[in-house]
Design an enzyme around this catalytic site. Structure first.
Site, PDB file in Angstrom:
ATOM      1  N   SER A 137       0.860  -1.195   0.000  1.00  8.02           N
ATOM      2  CA  SER A 137       0.000   0.000   0.000  1.00  8.02           C
ATOM      3  C   SER A 137       0.887   1.232   0.000  1.00  8.02           C
ATOM      4  O   SER A 137       2.011   1.194   0.522  1.00  8.02           O
ATOM      5  CB  SER A 137      -0.872   0.014   1.261  1.00  8.02           C
ATOM      6  OG  SER A 137      -1.467   1.284   1.438  1.00  8.02           O
ATOM      7  N   TYR A 150      -0.851  -0.675  10.745  1.00  5.76           N
ATOM      8  CA  TYR A 150      -1.192  -1.141   9.393  1.00  5.76           C
ATOM      9  C   TYR A 150      -0.104  -0.719   8.390  1.00  5.76           C
ATOM     10  O   TYR A 150       0.335  -1.530   7.567  1.00  5.76           O
ATOM     11  CB  TYR A 150      -2.553  -0.558   8.995  1.00  5.76           C
ATOM     12  CG  TYR A 150      -2.954  -0.814   7.564  1.00  5.76           C
ATOM     13  CD1 TYR A 150      -3.453  -2.053   7.172  1.00  5.76           C
ATOM     14  CD2 TYR A 150      -2.852   0.190   6.604  1.00  5.76           C
ATOM     15  CE1 TYR A 150      -3.833  -2.280   5.849  1.00  5.76           C
ATOM     16  CE2 TYR A 150      -3.223  -0.031   5.287  1.00  5.76           C
ATOM     17  CZ  TYR A 150      -3.715  -1.262   4.914  1.00  5.76           C
ATOM     18  OH  TYR A 150      -4.086  -1.494   3.611  1.00  5.76           O
TER      19      TYR A 150
HETATM   20  N1  LIG Z   1      -8.778  -0.119  -0.390  1.00  6.17           N
HETATM   21  C1  LIG Z   1      -7.682   0.612  -0.308  1.00  6.17           C
HETATM   22  O1  LIG Z   1      -7.741   1.845  -0.267  1.00  6.17           O
HETATM   23  C2  LIG Z   1      -6.329  -0.066  -0.306  1.00  6.17           C
HETATM   24  C3  LIG Z   1      -5.214   0.747  -0.509  1.00  6.17           C
HETATM   25  C4  LIG Z   1      -3.956   0.164  -0.508  1.00  6.17           C
HETATM   26  C5  LIG Z   1      -3.809  -1.181  -0.332  1.00  6.17           C
HETATM   27  N2  LIG Z   1      -4.916  -1.947  -0.126  1.00  6.17           N
HETATM   28  C6  LIG Z   1      -4.697  -3.371   0.061  1.00  6.17           C
HETATM   29  O2  LIG Z   1      -5.431  -4.086  -0.915  1.00  6.17           O
HETATM   30  C7  LIG Z   1      -5.870  -5.335  -0.380  1.00  6.17           C
HETATM   31  C8  LIG Z   1      -7.363  -5.454  -0.484  1.00  6.17           C
HETATM   32  O3  LIG Z   1      -7.948  -4.333   0.177  1.00  6.17           O
HETATM   33  P1  LIG Z   1      -9.514  -4.022   0.029  1.00  6.17           P
HETATM   34  O4  LIG Z   1      -9.687  -2.604   0.410  1.00  6.17           O
HETATM   35  O5  LIG Z   1     -10.004  -4.525  -1.262  1.00  6.17           O
HETATM   36  O6  LIG Z   1     -10.075  -4.928   1.235  1.00  6.17           O
HETATM   37  P2  LIG Z   1     -11.565  -5.354   1.629  1.00  6.17           P
HETATM   38  O7  LIG Z   1     -12.567  -4.673   0.788  1.00  6.17           O
HETATM   39  O8  LIG Z   1     -11.630  -5.177   3.113  1.00  6.17           O
HETATM   40  O9  LIG Z   1     -11.535  -6.919   1.315  1.00  6.17           O
HETATM   41  C9  LIG Z   1     -10.648  -7.709   2.056  1.00  6.17           C
HETATM   42  C10 LIG Z   1     -10.739  -9.142   1.603  1.00  6.17           C
HETATM   43  O10 LIG Z   1      -9.790  -9.906   2.344  1.00  6.17           O
HETATM   44  C11 LIG Z   1     -10.482 -10.917   3.079  1.00  6.17           C
HETATM   45  N3  LIG Z   1      -9.766 -11.103   4.338  1.00  6.17           N
HETATM   46  C12 LIG Z   1      -9.533 -10.199   5.322  1.00  6.17           C
HETATM   47  N4  LIG Z   1      -8.829 -10.764   6.304  1.00  6.17           N
HETATM   48  C13 LIG Z   1      -8.608 -12.056   5.941  1.00  6.17           C
HETATM   49  C14 LIG Z   1      -7.968 -13.144   6.542  1.00  6.17           C
HETATM   50  N5  LIG Z   1      -7.395 -13.042   7.746  1.00  6.17           N
HETATM   51  N6  LIG Z   1      -7.915 -14.312   5.875  1.00  6.17           N
HETATM   52  C15 LIG Z   1      -8.489 -14.455   4.659  1.00  6.17           C
HETATM   53  N7  LIG Z   1      -9.125 -13.457   4.033  1.00  6.17           N
HETATM   54  C16 LIG Z   1      -9.195 -12.270   4.684  1.00  6.17           C
HETATM   55  C17 LIG Z   1     -11.922 -10.403   3.211  1.00  6.17           C
HETATM   56  O11 LIG Z   1     -12.867 -11.439   3.389  1.00  6.17           O
HETATM   57  P3  LIG Z   1     -13.271 -11.950   4.871  1.00  6.17           P
HETATM   58  O12 LIG Z   1     -13.463 -10.738   5.719  1.00  6.17           O
HETATM   59  O13 LIG Z   1     -14.520 -12.746   4.660  1.00  6.17           O
HETATM   60  O14 LIG Z   1     -12.133 -12.795   5.324  1.00  6.17           O
HETATM   61  C18 LIG Z   1     -12.098  -9.771   1.844  1.00  6.17           C
HETATM   62  O15 LIG Z   1     -12.297 -10.758   0.867  1.00  6.17           O
HETATM   63  C19 LIG Z   1      -5.332  -5.378   1.050  1.00  6.17           C
HETATM   64  O16 LIG Z   1      -4.069  -6.026   1.040  1.00  6.17           O
HETATM   65  C20 LIG Z   1      -5.160  -3.907   1.389  1.00  6.17           C
HETATM   66  O17 LIG Z   1      -4.212  -3.725   2.406  1.00  6.17           O
HETATM   67  C21 LIG Z   1      -6.166  -1.418  -0.117  1.00  6.17           C
END
Ligand SMILES: NC(=O)c1ccc[n+]([C@@H]2O[C@H](COP(=O)([O-])OP(=O)(O)OC[C@H]3O[C@@H](n4cnc5c(N)ncnc54)[C@H](OP(=O)(O)O)[C@@H]3O)[C@@H](O)[C@H]2O)c1
Length: 249
Positions: A137, A150
């Protein structure tokens, strides 16, 4: 012809947001996709949405036995892994003064420990010359207030992309990190306590982004397809920012 025709791809955290958009793109590009998440109902819905014969395997990346179960299913059904996108992560805002042991354990447990073993346990099945994509990130390179735990996990992830590139060089496995900027996902929305806070937080984030808007999950997914495919065949150990320019300014 899809960019990932005939590939076997695993996407952890594939039931929402960036992971789900990527699982969908991978499948559309011809990959056989295995996706994971902890919540069974969301997993079932995601498998339906991704289509193309995708398989869902319920599990928590922080639990090593769940990872064993995941790769046992992949081994049985596909026999190998060509592409891994380690997207599962969690963690929210916590002021330095109020960080608890539980905050530390759960955030590092999923984002760092979970990611290490997601990769390690894939290796016996991994195709030489395959592609591992780690979800870092922009916050790993920034100093956003109250986001230290985080953000530190994401700096660790960026570091893994570099070290594992050398660890896996004999096998020509490319390891890269994607560092998304603020991206409109359920995870981003979940950072806020209510609708008003959500509005304010997103406005604050948009204010930091030169392109003046949040990213979409599909914009990150397209970058993941690039790193998964032979279009990026000479790219290894890099951190690809997909962030509207926020890390650069
Ligand atoms: N959105 C942003 O602004 C952003 C920015 C930079 C980086 N990222 C990174 O991009 C990735 C995805 O982010 P997102 O915003 O799309 O997240 P999200 O909408 O919260 O989705 C997270 C996904 O991961 C699963 N998950 C969470 N904890 C888990 C665990 N312990 N074991 C297995 N599955 C798990 C969730 O399903 P369950 O809850 O059912 O397990 C869900 O499928 C992450 O690595 C995040 O750090 C996001």
């Amino acid at each position: 012809m899809g960019k990932l025709n005939g590939s076997v791809a695993v996407v952890t955290g594939g039931t929402a947001g960036i992971g789900l958009a990527t699982a969908k793109r991978f499948a559309e590009e011809g990959a056989t996709v295995f996706l994971t998440g902890r919540r069974q109902a969301e997993l079932d819905a995601a498998v339906k949405l991704v289509g193309h014969g995708a398989t869902g395997v319920q599990g928590d990346v922080a639990k090593l036995e769940d990872l064993d179960k995941l790769y046992a299913v992949v081994k049985e059904k596909a026999g190998r892994v060509d592409v891994l996108f380690a997207a599962a992560a969690s963690g929210g805002f916590v002021a330095l003064e109020t960080i608890t042991e539980e905050d530390y354990d759960s955030t590092f447990g999923t984002n760092v420990k979970g990611l290490i073993f997601t990769v390690q346990k894939a290796l016996p099945l991994f195709t030489d010359g395959g592609s591992i994509i780690l979800s870092s990130s922009v916050v790993g390179s920034k100093g956003i207030p109250s986001w230290s735990v985080y953000s530190a996990t994401k700096a660790a992830v960026r570091s893994f992309a570099r070290t594992w590139t050398t660890d896996l060089k004999e096998r020509k496995i490319r390891v890269n990190a994607i560092s998304a900027g603020p991206t409109d996902t359920p995870g981003l929305t979940a950072l806020s306590r209510d609708a008003e806070h959500d509005k304010q937080l997103k406005a604050y984030m948009v204010g930091m982004i030169p392109l003046g808007r949040l990213g979409s999950a599909d914009e990150i997914a397209k970058a993941a397809v690039f790193l998964a495919s032979s279009d990026s065949s000479f790219i290894a150990g890099t951190e690809l920012f997909v962030d509207g320019g926020v890390a650069a300014v």
